[in-house]
Scaffold this motif. Structure first.
Motif, PDB file in Angstrom:
ATOM      1  N   ALA A   5      -7.892   7.903  -3.076  1.00 40.48           N
ATOM      2  CA  ALA A   5      -7.111   6.661  -2.947  1.00 40.48           C
ATOM      3  C   ALA A   5      -6.697   6.443  -1.493  1.00 40.48           C
ATOM      4  CB  ALA A   5      -5.882   6.727  -3.843  1.00 40.48           C
ATOM      5  N   LEU A  20      -7.235  15.246  -6.074  1.00 39.89           N
ATOM      6  CA  LEU A  20      -8.506  14.589  -5.750  1.00 39.89           C
ATOM      7  C   LEU A  20      -8.359  13.073  -5.818  1.00 39.89           C
ATOM      8  CD1 LEU A  20     -11.538  14.667  -5.147  1.00 39.89           C
ATOM      9  CD2 LEU A  20     -11.949  14.901  -7.609  1.00 39.89           C
ATOM     10  N   GLY A  21      -7.656  12.601  -6.851  1.00 37.73           N
ATOM     11  CA  GLY A  21      -7.428  11.161  -6.967  1.00 37.73           C
ATOM     12  C   GLY A  21      -6.656  10.623  -5.779  1.00 37.73           C
ATOM     13  N   ALA A  22      -5.674  11.386  -5.328  1.00 38.07           N
ATOM     14  CA  ALA A  22      -4.871  10.940  -4.187  1.00 38.07           C
ATOM     15  C   ALA A  22      -5.710  10.918  -2.909  1.00 38.07           C
ATOM     16  CB  ALA A  22      -3.663  11.857  -4.019  1.00 38.07           C
ATOM     17  N   LYS A  37       9.171   7.058 -12.429  1.00 37.78           N
ATOM     18  CA  LYS A  37       9.392   6.866 -13.863  1.00 37.78           C
ATOM     19  C   LYS A  37      10.281   8.005 -14.369  1.00 37.78           C
ATOM     20  CE  LYS A  37       4.734   5.012 -14.562  1.00 37.78           C
ATOM     21  NZ  LYS A  37       3.428   5.265 -15.173  1.00 37.78           N
ATOM     22  N   VAL A  95       2.286   1.957  -3.393  1.00 36.18           N
ATOM     23  CA  VAL A  95       1.330   2.601  -4.305  1.00 36.18           C
ATOM     24  C   VAL A  95       1.248   4.095  -3.982  1.00 36.18           C
ATOM     25  CG1 VAL A  95      -1.097   2.766  -4.980  1.00 36.18           C
ATOM     26  CG2 VAL A  95      -0.018   0.520  -4.747  1.00 36.18           C
ATOM     27  N   LEU A  98       2.205   7.450  -6.325  1.00 44.43           N
ATOM     28  CA  LEU A  98       1.367   8.641  -6.535  1.00 44.43           C
ATOM     29  C   LEU A  98       2.129   9.911  -6.184  1.00 44.43           C
ATOM     30  CD1 LEU A  98      -2.092   7.454  -5.100  1.00 44.43           C
ATOM     31  CD2 LEU A  98      -1.254   7.372  -7.454  1.00 44.43           C
ATOM     32  N   ILE A 134       0.842  -1.205   0.000  1.00 48.04           N
ATOM     33  CA  ILE A 134       0.000   0.000   0.000  1.00 48.04           C
ATOM     34  C   ILE A 134       0.876   1.254   0.000  1.00 48.04           C
ATOM     35  CG2 ILE A 134      -1.682   1.334   1.313  1.00 48.04           C
ATOM     36  CD1 ILE A 134      -2.770  -1.351   2.398  1.00 48.04           C
TER      37      ILE A 134
END
Lengths: 202, 142
Positions: free
Chosen positions: A154, A149-151, A118, A60, A64, A57
């Motif tokens: 998540a 918002l995605g973070a 990356k 991930v 982000l 977790i």
């Protein structure tokens, strides 16, 4: 057309603030996450499987953070942001760098291998970031707003899955930072605040 | 009697249409960006696999993504029912899989997300189609 502007913000002590935590009892993991201090007893108190799940977790989350840092870096280097907007974007990027440092430290101390970022070319080419579609300062802010918002969602989504409950508290602090970013970005873009309660997460 | 059966079939068909019409792919797209977008995108593998073509494909068959053994051995084909169970609680549906987040607790949210996923599954796909997909609707790419 005038460019979006942020409310007045100060960058003072932002990084230090992330590392401070007074009066709260934390597990070794959480201590490592928040202060980079030596972690004691984690291996003895958690099974490998549970620790492995937490490491996955955190990795991930680290991915982000890498992506967020790259996005702010690309935005800051675009020449599309006014001076005040650039200052705030740089501040938010520094928050994500603080998160990155803490996450890497925690993953390593739990025996994991932190995921690497990356290349900047890969970030620029990704459909998710859609860098080629950015033409204005507002486009930069909208990308940042979308990533924040995605973070938030998540982190909210994974909170119940941490085996170490103290990591859920740390996730809560990360969410608070990301939500602060999202709110400032939304205000800068002239967007409305959410009307319903519980407007984040599911 | 036959009239009753016909009425029931008609009612059932109307219910299906109504349920289908209720799903809003546009809203699903916004939900996807807000809740799934941190880890997924339609075109690229990220923390989660790409979703282009996912509806109608076998689970764990997007090329280039390192799936959990649990999902690889799940023998799931993604359709309305399986996606609804997955989005409701991935860990309960496939214990041991890597997606440990619950991001769509509301049935209406799941229906809209599934409608969006279905909308990005028309045409070319790189994952392995399930047996129930009409061959004419599928273009496979290595």
């Amino acid at each position: 057309m005038t460019q979006a502007s942020f409310p007045r913000l100060t960058a003072a002590d932002s990084r230090r603030g992330f590392l401070k935590l007074g009066g709260v009892a934390l597990s070794g993991t959480a201590v490592a996450l928040l202060g980079g201090l030596p972690m004691r007893g984690f291996a003895a108190s958690h099974s490998d499987a549970k620790a492995s799940g937490d490491i996955a977790i955190l990795n991930v989350a680290l991915g982000l953070e890498h992506e967020g840092i790259a996005a702010y870096e690309i935005g800051a280097g675009s020449g599309l942001l006014s001076k005040p907007l650039l200052a705030v974007a740089t501040l938010f990027k520094s928050h994500h760098e603080g998160h990155r440092t803490a996450l890497i430290g925690a993953i390593e101390k739990m025996g994991g291998t932190p995921v690497q970022p990356k290349s900047m070319d890969d970030y620029k080419a990704s459909e998710k970031l859609s860098i080629s579609s950015i033409k204005t300062g507002d486009d930069v802010l909208r990308l940042a707003q979308r990533l924040e918002l995605g973070a938030v969602n998540a982190y909210i989504g994974v909170m119940p899955s941490f085996a170490d409950r103290n990591l859920a508290q740390v996730a809560g602090r990360l969410i608070a930072d990301e939500t602060m970013h999202w709110t400032a970005l939304t205000q800068a873009l002239g967007g409305s605040l959410p009307t319903p309660a519980f407007s984040f997460g599911a | 009697m036959s009239f009753q059966i016909a009425s029931m079939l008609l009612a059932s068909a109307l219910l299906s249409v109504s349920a289908g019409a209720a799903a809003d792919a546009k809203r699903g797209e916004a939900l996807y960006a807000a809740r799934c977008g941190a880890c997924h995108s339609v075109a690229d593998n990220g923390a989660g696999p790409r979703h282009r073509g996912v509806f109608g494909c076998h689970a764990a068959t997007q090329p280039g993504f390192d799936y959990s053994d649990a999902l690889k051995h799940s023998d799931i084909v993604w359709d309305e029912k399986s996606l609804d169970r997955w989005l409701s609680d991935p860990s309960a549906f496939v214990p041991g899989n890597m997606m440990v987040v619950r991001l769509a607790n509301e049935p209406g949210d799941r229906a809209d997300l599934i409608a969006f996923l279905q909308s990005v599954s028309q045409g070319e796909r790189s994952c392995k189609p399930g047996a129930t997909m009409p061959a004419a609707a599928i273009t496979t790419h290595p």
